[in-house]
Write an enzyme that holds these catalytic residues in place. Sequence first.
Site, mmCIF file in Angstrom:
data_model
loop_
_atom_site.group_PDB
_atom_site.id
_atom_site.type_symbol
_atom_site.label_atom_id
_atom_site.label_comp_id
_atom_site.label_asym_id
_atom_site.label_seq_id
_atom_site.Cartn_x
_atom_site.Cartn_y
_atom_site.Cartn_z
ATOM 1 N N CYS A 42 19.368 3.533 67.165
ATOM 2 C CA CYS A 42 19.949 4.834 67.533
ATOM 3 C C CYS A 42 21.163 5.114 66.647
ATOM 4 O O CYS A 42 21.686 4.235 65.978
ATOM 5 C CB CYS A 42 20.409 4.801 68.985
ATOM 6 S SG CYS A 42 19.125 4.348 70.127
ATOM 7 N N ARG A 97 18.212 6.174 60.107
ATOM 8 C CA ARG A 97 18.124 5.069 61.078
ATOM 9 C C ARG A 97 16.873 5.191 61.938
ATOM 10 O O ARG A 97 16.546 4.285 62.701
ATOM 11 C CB ARG A 97 19.371 5.037 61.959
ATOM 12 C CG ARG A 97 20.673 4.815 61.214
ATOM 13 C CD ARG A 97 21.882 5.090 62.115
ATOM 14 N NE ARG A 97 21.980 4.121 63.187
ATOM 15 C CZ ARG A 97 22.548 2.918 63.058
ATOM 16 N NH1 ARG A 97 23.034 2.565 61.886
ATOM 17 N NH2 ARG A 97 22.612 2.080 64.053
ATOM 18 N N TRP A 113 16.435 6.018 69.111
ATOM 19 C CA TRP A 113 15.282 5.218 68.692
ATOM 20 C C TRP A 113 14.871 4.458 69.949
ATOM 21 O O TRP A 113 15.557 3.529 70.378
ATOM 22 C CB TRP A 113 15.665 4.275 67.570
ATOM 23 C CG TRP A 113 14.622 3.256 67.248
ATOM 24 C CD1 TRP A 113 14.514 1.990 67.750
ATOM 25 C CD2 TRP A 113 13.501 3.413 66.370
ATOM 26 N NE1 TRP A 113 13.418 1.364 67.236
ATOM 27 C CE2 TRP A 113 12.766 2.201 66.392
ATOM 28 C CE3 TRP A 113 13.047 4.449 65.572
ATOM 29 C CZ2 TRP A 113 11.613 2.017 65.650
ATOM 30 C CZ3 TRP A 113 11.893 4.255 64.822
ATOM 31 C CH2 TRP A 113 11.183 3.055 64.872
ATOM 32 N N ASN A 162 24.122 2.970 71.601
ATOM 33 C CA ASN A 162 23.183 2.342 70.666
ATOM 34 C C ASN A 162 23.204 0.856 70.978
ATOM 35 O O ASN A 162 24.246 0.229 70.976
ATOM 36 C CB ASN A 162 23.614 2.582 69.213
ATOM 37 C CG ASN A 162 22.761 1.766 68.247
ATOM 38 O OD1 ASN A 162 21.603 1.474 68.539
ATOM 39 N ND2 ASN A 162 23.339 1.362 67.134
ATOM 40 N N GLY A 163 22.038 0.298 71.278
ATOM 41 C CA GLY A 163 21.975 -1.140 71.557
ATOM 42 C C GLY A 163 20.954 -1.422 72.647
ATOM 43 O O GLY A 163 20.144 -0.575 72.994
ATOM 44 N N GLU A 203 1.732 -14.038 53.251
ATOM 45 C CA GLU A 203 2.774 -13.003 53.318
ATOM 46 C C GLU A 203 3.600 -12.999 52.041
ATOM 47 O O GLU A 203 3.934 -11.943 51.505
ATOM 48 C CB GLU A 203 3.662 -13.225 54.543
ATOM 49 C CG GLU A 203 4.771 -12.205 54.719
ATOM 50 C CD GLU A 203 4.282 -10.760 54.797
ATOM 51 O OE1 GLU A 203 3.070 -10.523 54.939
ATOM 52 O OE2 GLU A 203 5.126 -9.846 54.677
ATOM 53 N N LYS A 260 3.999 -9.667 49.603
ATOM 54 C CA LYS A 260 5.329 -9.146 49.235
ATOM 55 C C LYS A 260 5.443 -9.034 47.723
ATOM 56 O O LYS A 260 5.867 -8.036 47.177
ATOM 57 C CB LYS A 260 6.431 -10.070 49.781
ATOM 58 C CG LYS A 260 6.637 -9.994 51.265
ATOM 59 C CD LYS A 260 7.393 -8.756 51.716
ATOM 60 C CE LYS A 260 6.603 -7.636 52.302
ATOM 61 N NZ LYS A 260 5.580 -7.714 53.250
ATOM 62 N N GLU A 305 2.914 -6.272 46.263
ATOM 63 C CA GLU A 305 3.058 -4.859 46.670
ATOM 64 C C GLU A 305 4.347 -4.235 46.135
ATOM 65 O O GLU A 305 4.413 -3.018 45.995
ATOM 66 C CB GLU A 305 2.969 -4.701 48.179
ATOM 67 C CG GLU A 305 4.138 -5.198 48.989
ATOM 68 C CD GLU A 305 3.989 -4.835 50.465
ATOM 69 O OE1 GLU A 305 3.469 -3.758 50.790
ATOM 70 O OE2 GLU A 305 4.370 -5.674 51.295
ATOM 71 N N HIS A 313 -11.953 -25.457 44.549
ATOM 72 C CA HIS A 313 -13.312 -24.899 44.682
ATOM 73 C C HIS A 313 -13.487 -23.644 43.840
ATOM 74 O O HIS A 313 -14.200 -22.722 44.221
ATOM 75 C CB HIS A 313 -13.594 -24.611 46.171
ATOM 76 C CG HIS A 313 -13.594 -25.843 47.007
ATOM 77 N ND1 HIS A 313 -14.632 -26.742 47.032
ATOM 78 C CD2 HIS A 313 -12.626 -26.367 47.794
ATOM 79 C CE1 HIS A 313 -14.333 -27.750 47.816
ATOM 80 N NE2 HIS A 313 -13.118 -27.548 48.307
ATOM 81 N N LYS A 323 4.126 3.792 54.315
ATOM 82 C CA LYS A 323 4.705 2.900 55.324
ATOM 83 C C LYS A 323 3.714 2.700 56.478
ATOM 84 O O LYS A 323 3.628 1.648 57.055
ATOM 85 C CB LYS A 323 6.017 3.481 55.870
ATOM 86 C CG LYS A 323 6.709 2.596 56.900
ATOM 87 C CD LYS A 323 7.070 1.235 56.326
ATOM 88 C CE LYS A 323 7.638 0.294 57.373
ATOM 89 N NZ LYS A 323 7.760 -1.101 56.873
HETATM 90 C C1 AGP Z 1 3.358 -4.825 54.527
HETATM 91 O O1 AGP Z 1 4.503 -5.054 53.706
HETATM 92 C C2 AGP Z 1 2.651 -3.554 54.162
HETATM 93 N N1 AGP Z 1 3.555 -2.465 54.159
HETATM 94 C C3 AGP Z 1 1.374 -3.333 54.975
HETATM 95 O O2 AGP Z 1 0.519 -4.421 54.701
HETATM 96 C C4 AGP Z 1 1.520 -3.230 56.513
HETATM 97 O O3 AGP Z 1 1.863 -4.481 57.039
HETATM 98 C C5 AGP Z 1 0.159 -2.791 57.086
HETATM 99 O O4 AGP Z 1 -0.160 -1.521 56.551
HETATM 100 C C6 AGP Z 1 0.152 -2.714 58.611
HETATM 101 O O5 AGP Z 1 1.058 -1.724 59.059
HETATM 102 P P1 AGP Z 1 1.420 -1.676 60.622
HETATM 103 O O6 AGP Z 1 2.080 -2.982 60.931
HETATM 104 O O7 AGP Z 1 2.338 -0.506 60.764
HETATM 105 O O8 AGP Z 1 0.145 -1.518 61.377
#
Ligand code: AGP
Length: 622
Positions: free
Chosen positions: A2, A27, A76, A112-113, A495, A499, A502, A518, A617
């Site tokens: 928030c 935010r 938020w 906020n919190g 992961e 990172k 991407e 393999h 996103k």
């Molecule tokens: C992760 O860094 C990516 N931005 C992407 O793989 C993301 O995790 C995936 O699109 C899932 O998104 P969500 O968690 O909002 O469902």
Amino acid sequence: MCGIVGYTGENQAAPILLDGLKRLEYRGYDSAGLAVRDGDALAEVVKATGKLYHLADKTDQGRSLPGNCGIGHTRWATHGDPSLINAHPHVSGNCSGSGSGKVESDVVGVHNGIIENYGELKEKLLRHGYLFYSDTDTEVVVKLVDYYYKKYKIGPVDAITRTMVRVRGSYALALMFKDHPGEIFAARKDSPLIIGTAENAAFLASDVPAILKYTRSVYYIGNLQVARLSPGSVKFYDLNGDEITLPLTEITWDAEAAEKGGYEHFMLKEIHEQPAAVRDTLGSLIKDGKIDLTAAGITDDILLSLSQIIITACGSAWHVGIAAQYVIEDMAKVPVRVELASEFRYRSLPMSKNILVIVISQSGETADSLAALRLAKEKGAETLAVVNVVGSTIAREADHVLYTLAGPEIAVATTKAYSAQLVALDALAVQMALVKGTVSAEQYSHLIEELIGIPDKITRVLEDKERLQWFSSKIANAHDIFFIGRGLDYAISLEGSLKMKEISYIHSEAYAAGELKHGTISLIEKNTLVIGVLTQSQMIEKTISNMAECKSRGAYLMGVTTNGNFAGEDSVNFTVYIPRTDEHFVSSLAVVPLQLLGYYTSVNRGLDVDKPRNLAKSVTVE
Ligand code: AGP
């Protein structure tokens, strides 16, 4: 998170408050509101859901709200869906309808919190005749201030300090009292809050950008401190109500830098917000030394009845599922399947009520994950959403929802939401193990202690960031990077690889270390970077052997391992050490160096870290 703002001075407050809230939009929020007082007149509250311009339109850009003293808020949602009645400001009296209009109450406030013990406080206030109109923890804390203010017939500062002693959780509070026109009172614990001062004016805000247009002279109010703002004057008090003095700071940042809290990118800021995100998420699940998932609707009876768990998600959320599979199966001895949502949605998997389908999603809007959820429900499975956005589609359609409390995540590459999801699933695994009788009460307590220790250990890992920044400069021109590991180390490798690719656009793959021979090892050539995640003590030696096989073919090696003597150190070119913790949870620590490596590599390559090419996103299309 928030955003809160406050102003008292010679000018009309509402336009200044709206301008401040606009600068806090980054935010993340789902509703907004203002409370403004014109001299001795009662405060007037106006609220709106959705984007801030709705609130601005409702108040003719603030012009229709007379008065030189007011507070504002962008919400938020954490407790209670995004709605008008849950939007702030909240009042100590009752209110009907949307909660907008003249405020008859003695106290009006924004927050906020997260108030962790708001449930017990609400029961206390109900016993004392208070009525509640919203689902928020904020209404509880505003009413608690009012309770002490009336019960002890004390001033606002003392009523607030009494409240602070009673409340558990985090808060940045801004309050106005009917009997104190022209004044704003603020209090802080853990949530950000700054106080600004200028000639004949005083400001408060969650973050510097909100007031930078009006003043660069700010006080950073400390934890468990109270501020009293009046035009041109600010006083501070400690928890005893004794007046204290704080140093005045001149801000040198520009507005854009300030939105990132002084970090160069939102991703780096969010990497550093992981301790708080993990702490807040665990804080909502662990009460008095026990894990309590009932707020998510997951009772011990449901956990006991489960014969299988299916986890379905996309991207990093799917990687959380892979990690959770190892933890749940090892701890609770319950079989777990992890399915890519984009595949699962087309599967004809038999399901039943004693199967729990967990859908993990930061945004709660990912199309494939939503489709997977709907399929699971059609087939009669019990469904649990683990999401970060309150009121999101997946949250609303699942049978049960467990909210991670990472706050809004701006960078496309997820970090703090991923970490919050990881510990949320860890907590579920521990609780299931207790219920299933696969861990003793003593082991249960130890595991909870280990979980609670994670945020501080993440902080220690972050202190190593300069070494990773240095190493990333050496790999900025790499063509192929392989991440390898066994068990949970493989899950983390997934992961780390995502990172890297991407945000730095370098080709990368994650491999179960035993799988390299393999086929893939044929790709290893001189200077190929191979990163071994080495935290699972039973399997480290085998992965080191795999790394040695790569080195003998010219590879350059990096290792991520826990503190202590590391047998493979001599053969590995660069090693990152992380604090020891229970090996089920060490993933939360091992992922951090890999996040930083990807981040710094992207920066070294001069790329748009927060908005990488081709990515969104939230992938709300198939
Ligand atoms: C992760 O860094 C990516 N931005 C992407 O793989 C993301 O995790 C995936 O699109 C899932 O998104 P969500 O968690 O909002 O469902």
